[in-house]
Every structure is written in structure tokens, then in C-alpha cells.
Design an enzyme around this catalytic site. Sequence first.
Site, PDB file in Angstrom:
ATOM      1  N   ASP A 187       0.392   9.080   0.940  1.00  0.00           N
ATOM      2  CA  ASP A 187       0.982  10.403   0.752  1.00  0.00           C
ATOM      3  C   ASP A 187       2.463  10.383   0.373  1.00  0.00           C
ATOM      4  O   ASP A 187       3.257   9.658   0.979  1.00  0.00           O
ATOM      5  CB  ASP A 187       0.888  11.209   2.050  1.00  0.00           C
ATOM      6  CG  ASP A 187      -0.510  11.296   2.598  1.00  0.00           C
ATOM      7  OD1 ASP A 187      -1.434  10.778   1.964  1.00  0.00           O
ATOM      8  OD2 ASP A 187      -0.665  11.882   3.679  1.00  0.00           O
TER       9      ASP A 187
ATOM     10  N   SER B  86       2.848  11.268   7.741  1.00  0.00           N
ATOM     11  CA  SER B  86       3.384  12.113   6.685  1.00  0.00           C
ATOM     12  C   SER B  86       4.299  13.207   7.231  1.00  0.00           C
ATOM     13  O   SER B  86       4.152  13.648   8.373  1.00  0.00           O
ATOM     14  CB  SER B  86       2.239  12.756   5.902  1.00  0.00           C
ATOM     15  OG  SER B  86       1.449  11.777   5.304  1.00  0.00           O
TER      16      SER B  86
ATOM     17  N   GLN C 274       4.160   7.379   2.314  1.00  0.00           N
ATOM     18  CA  GLN C 274       3.468   6.582   3.322  1.00  0.00           C
ATOM     19  C   GLN C 274       3.209   5.187   2.756  1.00  0.00           C
ATOM     20  O   GLN C 274       2.713   5.041   1.632  1.00  0.00           O
ATOM     21  CB  GLN C 274       2.164   7.249   3.698  1.00  0.00           C
ATOM     22  CG  GLN C 274       2.340   8.520   4.516  1.00  0.00           C
ATOM     23  CD  GLN C 274       2.727   8.212   5.959  1.00  0.00           C
ATOM     24  OE1 GLN C 274       1.873   7.910   6.779  1.00  0.00           O
ATOM     25  NE2 GLN C 274       4.009   8.289   6.260  1.00  0.00           N
TER      26      GLN C 274
ATOM     27  N   TRP D 114       0.838  -1.204   0.000  1.00  0.00           N
ATOM     28  CA  TRP D 114       0.000   0.000   0.000  1.00  0.00           C
ATOM     29  C   TRP D 114       0.866   1.244   0.000  1.00  0.00           C
ATOM     30  O   TRP D 114       1.883   1.316   0.705  1.00  0.00           O
ATOM     31  CB  TRP D 114      -0.884  -0.007   1.234  1.00  0.00           C
ATOM     32  CG  TRP D 114      -1.517   1.311   1.574  1.00  0.00           C
ATOM     33  CD1 TRP D 114      -0.938   2.367   2.214  1.00  0.00           C
ATOM     34  CD2 TRP D 114      -2.859   1.714   1.287  1.00  0.00           C
ATOM     35  NE1 TRP D 114      -1.830   3.396   2.354  1.00  0.00           N
ATOM     36  CE2 TRP D 114      -3.029   3.025   1.784  1.00  0.00           C
ATOM     37  CE3 TRP D 114      -3.938   1.090   0.661  1.00  0.00           C
ATOM     38  CZ2 TRP D 114      -4.218   3.722   1.681  1.00  0.00           C
ATOM     39  CZ3 TRP D 114      -5.132   1.788   0.556  1.00  0.00           C
ATOM     40  CH2 TRP D 114      -5.264   3.086   1.058  1.00  0.00           C
TER      41      TRP D 114
END
Length: 799
Positions: free
Chosen positions: A62, A120, A78, A59
Site C-alpha cells: 500500500d 498503512s 508498506q 516487497w
Amino acid sequence: MVRIARVSLVVLLAALAVFVPASPAIAGTVADYPEFPYPATTYSEPFRGQFHFSSQAGWMNDPNGLVYANGLYHFFYQHNPHSLEWDTMHWGHAASPDLVHWTQKPIALEPDVHPGTLFSGGGIVDRDNTSGLKTGPLDPIIVFTNTNGVSIYYSNDNGRSFQPYDKGRKQIEIPEESRDPKVVWDAARHQWVMVVWSDRGGRGVDLYTSPDVLHWTFASRYAADWLFECPDLVPMTLNGTQQWVLTSATSEYVVGSFDGRTFRTDRPQPKKMNQGTTFAGGTFYAAETFSNAPDGRVVQMAWQGGNRGSSWTGNATFPAELRLVDSPDGPQITRTPVAELDSLRADSRSWQNQTVSPGSNLFGGILADTYEITATFDVASATAAQFGFALHSRSDGSADRTVVYDRAAGTLYGKPLAPTNGEVTMRLLVDRGQLEVFGGDGRFSVADNVNFDSAAVSQGIRLFATGGQVRLKNAKFTRLSTSWGTAQSTLESNLAGPWHAAGGSWTDTSGGKQAQSTGDAFYLSASTAGDAVYQGDVRLDTAQAAGLTFRAADDGAGYTANVDTSGVVKLWRPGRDIATYATPIAAGSTHHLEVRTTGSRIQVLLDHGTTPVIDATDDVFASGRFGANAYHGTATVQNLNTGPGGLDAFTSGAWTARGGTWTTTPDGLRGRSPDNGFYLSDRTGTDFTYDGDVSVTNGTAAGLTFRAAADSTGYTANVDSNGLVKLWRPGRDIATYATPIIEGRTYHLTVRTTGARIQVWLDHGTAPIIDATDSTYPSGRFGVNGYAGNTLTQHLAIT
């Protein structure tokens, strides 16, 4: 930033219904950092962008800490590498020389390795070493993250590894909900400026200033209801005057001024820089600009959450250069794909002054998968109600996506775009899972995710008009090649690419490039030479042999120096074993090989021994490629470098590992161990002075071992990140000295022994910090030690 615990779950589920992880996320350990958990891929899966970055697996959301440092663009993001869903955020890492050709790198920040909440944040390149964190020749990369406060992490090896500053303790404490620090250099006032999103009774950002990026002072707050998550503060120039642009995760922004403490704007109503779906999980969210971009460019990338495949979720927008221009409604940002896109251009076709009518198709006969279209239409003379492009169209008239300009509505792709001087220009970037639409000289942009069918029967393009005609002033179609596969993910090397395999299969692993072969397999660089010093690390997993190949042809025919589990170091070429050296070589062992060539003379050195174990002559191959070889099984190669760099150490025979893994980079000897690991020379001493530079890259301790037995039992003087210099032997800490020890910083240790007296000096001090007596071990081997982490050792000397 998708944050389940801190953002309305109802809103996020409506935006992106994928928050329950498919499998538990995994945090790592220092001993296996940096982590590279990804399965192999050719990046050719359905819907995988060919020139839009996506994580090799797992996955992503950001963008984080985007920087240009030491010749590379670094894209952090991220990341959950262990699932296709959001969970347990890591910082993923990719690097590119040109913003186009990205290479996946190992994890940058990892839970349980780097303390704090790794949400982030931003990054900078400390070119002037304002922080004092620089320890080598490379400019430090410094990144900022955490929640309800800010922690700092830094890298002195161009992003290969990161250390927490001050053990990850928050350097800014914010009692309210806060996150997403972004840092920028304020050149006019010679200071760093940080903007952090926080909820102090409402949405807004807090601004801090610092002379050194380590110590921060609160400056002011800018509050606005539209300002939510992932702010960016960017100095830009308009008509020769510096302006400051404040942006939000939702693509909204305002333009104002900054006086060193306070941001102000006389136009508080925000504009949107992208017309995509600008919510978490949409098609344009959490955009961030690169720090330190060359030529003062402002380059931006954003998260596109709508793309997913069999092994990845999410991608990034294609990098766009931002400019600030005048408009009737005040300053406006323009977004234009970076010029480096040209490096992907293949065949193209152009049209001038053509009429587009219902039923016609100038693009008929073109089949394409990934491409760019630019087209300018004369709207003033048009009678067509609509015109545009049907992308990935089929013979039955269907298409995967249609880009339409509607004259009556004044919209392109459903978003407002007024003609300029009676014309509309559209620029389309079409990728396998992404579509980006630009217009109005960059004033208009839409990022979208589209699952394009790449089958040949679905690769048509239809230029159409409905309800009348429109004049096409000019158009250009350009096929775009893939951007993947041009560099090495985990193989550390100063050799030039592209690399290619000649036999066997070669894949990326956390330890380097791994070969699997039934016979001889070669992995060859583009670098060639005749006379050279060439060295590298080879690990025998199940393979019978592995080694360094040099002066080789494209098929690997050349010289190879290898270690062989039959019990030899061997120098060979096709058809002849030139020389061998008998020594135990065990399966599962790692060895350092160095080859020196001068004309027909070839010398081979083993495991940092200073005397060649092979010194032979052969003149069949005068020059050729550098590479690696594996034979009959699985083996891993790493740190393939030419030049004299490596471990600078005293004269010795071959060194031996006793726990941990020890490899050699141009910077020195790197150790990796979950507990105590030792690397021992065969040189022994009784009374001596022993010097060396040691660093705890991540973890607990690194030091010098002496008077040791072959099994490593002896004395060690080390630096310990718990704040100690320690002299110890198995079962007893003989003496300690309390002093701050910072991970990533290099320390010089000096040990002097005279009988039972052992003295230790730190950083060339004039007096010993430890002066103790212990008579357990009167004599023994010299070596180095690492404990519970990653270490670096260099410049070992005995007098």
C-alpha cells in the site's frame, strides 16, 4: 493492505499466493537508522517499470502518507526491504520533484526503531505548525499508523528521519479491530479530520477531529459493507460546491457532504473508479491521494501487486489527477495521468482521418518498449466488430497483450465503456510490467500488470480491426523515456544534478555515496563556481585517499583537497601537489573537510578546526564543477554542500571522534552511535560557561561533554528521552532532573563550572536545574556526546 493476522488468509491466498517470506524479515536498531539496505540497480531489469514506481528492492504494497512537502512529493509505502514477500512491515520512502522522476530514499519508519505496528496510514504537512512540532525552517511531515489505535510520527528534516510522538503511544485507542488512519484538513472549520477503518460490528470508518493533529475527539461513524481497509476522505469541488469523497481500498467510493462531524450521502451505492482487479495483490488496491498537493490538485497512486522481478515485488500506478464531474448517475470521479508525464516524451508520430481495415496496420514499422498511445475512433460509422491495439506484437501475429473495443458488448478491455457522441477514445500507457488504459475523458480507467517482452523482435504495435472497418479520427504514438536515475538516494547535498562518475564505480550506501577505484575516481555534480565555501564528510574504508574536488572539468581535472592514509592532508591538481599538512589519518576514519576559495587563494580546514591547515595559492583553474574524489580503494562521501552552513562552534583545532560516527549537515553536527559516542575538540578549560543546542533525533540521549581526557573520560550533561536531564561521569550519575524530553526537539543546555561546583541550565531558564559538586575532573576538553541513537548538535559556545 495485506495483513495476514487480521484478514481472512483464505481470501488473501486466493488473491495473492506469496505470503510466506523467502527469508526472515529484519527489524533495525536506532544506531543504524535510517536504513538503506538495497543492492545497486540500473532499474533496467525485465518487467521493471520505467515510469511506474517500484521499490529499488524488496516487497511493496500500500501507498502510505503521500505528501507534497518542502518542494518534493514524498511517496511512502508498506515495505519489507529484506524479502520479496510480505513480512514485518516498514515504511519505504521515495521522493520526486515532479511525480514522475522518483528516487529511492532510506527507510522512513522501521520496526524496533519506531514503536507500534507500522501498517498503512496517512500523512500531512503541518504548514501552520498547528502541532507545535516544528523545530527548524522546514514544514513538519506528520504521519499516522498503528493498529487498533493510532500513533503519530513526525519529521523536521523533510522525511530524512522520523521521530515517534509521545514515544509512539497511541493517541487514539480503538478496542475493535482497526487500521489505516488517513488525515485531511477541513479548511471551512479549521480542523483536521481523521478517517480510520474499523470493525465495530461490521465494516465502516470512524471519524475524529483535531485542532492540532495530536489530540483527537471522536466525531461519528459511517458504516457500509463495501467499505474495507485503507479509506481516504477527500474534499473535491463540483460545480463550485465542495463535496466529500469517501473511498475504500477496493476502489469503490461514494460522494457526500461533511458538516465537521458527520459524513452523509444520498447515494450510498458505491461506484468504482478503476476497473482493474481491485483486491489485495491485484492491479489496483489501497489507493491514496497526496496531502498538500500544489494548486489544489487531487493526485492519487495505488498499489499494483502483480508485478515482480528478480529483486522487487509490486509497483505503484502512474499518478493520476482526480476530478469530480456530473454524470447521469450522479457525481463521478475521473482519473487522468498527471500532465508531468510530458517530461518523459521523446519522438512521436500522428495520424488523422485514416481507415482501419482487416490486414492493415498504420503502426507497422514502429518498434517500442515504453510508450503512450492516444486514439479516437468513430464508432457510429464503424462496421468492424472489434478494433484496437496488439501491444508488443511479433511477426508470427502473437502479442503480449491486446486492447480491444467490442462494439456489440460496448466494452473496452473487457470493461463497459459507452461511446461519447459516437466516438470512443482510448489512452494507453505501456510500460515494461504495467499497462494502464484510460477512456471517456477519464471516466474509464483500468490498471493492469503485464509482463511485456522487451526484446526487439517483440516490440511491434499492431492497430487492427476485425469483421469490418473503423475510421480512426486521430491517433498519436509517443515514446516515453525512463524516469530513473536523476537524483541522489543517500548522498545529502545542495549541489545540482545530474551527477556523473569519472572513473571508478559509485554506489548508494546507508552512509552516502561509496566509491570503488583502483586509481583516481571522481563523482561530479552539475554545480559550478569559482569562489565558494565547500565542505563535506569523507570516510576512508580501504582507500588510500578521499576528498573534495572543486573547480573541475567534466573528467575531474581540477583541484582536490583530500585526506591520505600516508599521513597528510593534501591539496593537489593533476601534475602537482600544491600543499600538504602532516597529521595522522587512519583507515576507517571519517573526516570533515572544508575548502574556501577566493581567487587564486585556496584554504583547507580539517575536522572543524577554525584555522586552515593549508593556505596556498594556485591560479590554474579559475572555475568548475564541485564533486568528490577517491583513490585506490573504497571510500564514502556524504553531506557535500556549498555555503557557510554546518557546525557553528567555538574556536578550536581539529576535533576527534571517540566512538560513533560524526558527520556534518547544514543543520549541524550529526552523531550516530549504538552506545556512548563522543566528538572532542582540542580546546580545554577549567572554569567556564559552555552552551549548546542538542537534540535526540531518534534514540536515548545527547549532550555536552567537558573537562574530558583525550579518551573522552570526563563529565557530560545531557538530555535523555527517558525524561531526564542528567549530569554524569563514567561510573556515576551525579545528578538528574525529571522533565519530558521529546525526540526530535531541540534543547539548549548551559553548563557552568566553578571549581568542584557544576551547574546546568535548560532552555535558557533563569535558575539551574542541576547544582552539584564533583571534583573528579578539574580540567579537560570540550566536546559533545550521543548515546544509543542519532543526535544533532549545533551552536556550541564557550565563555
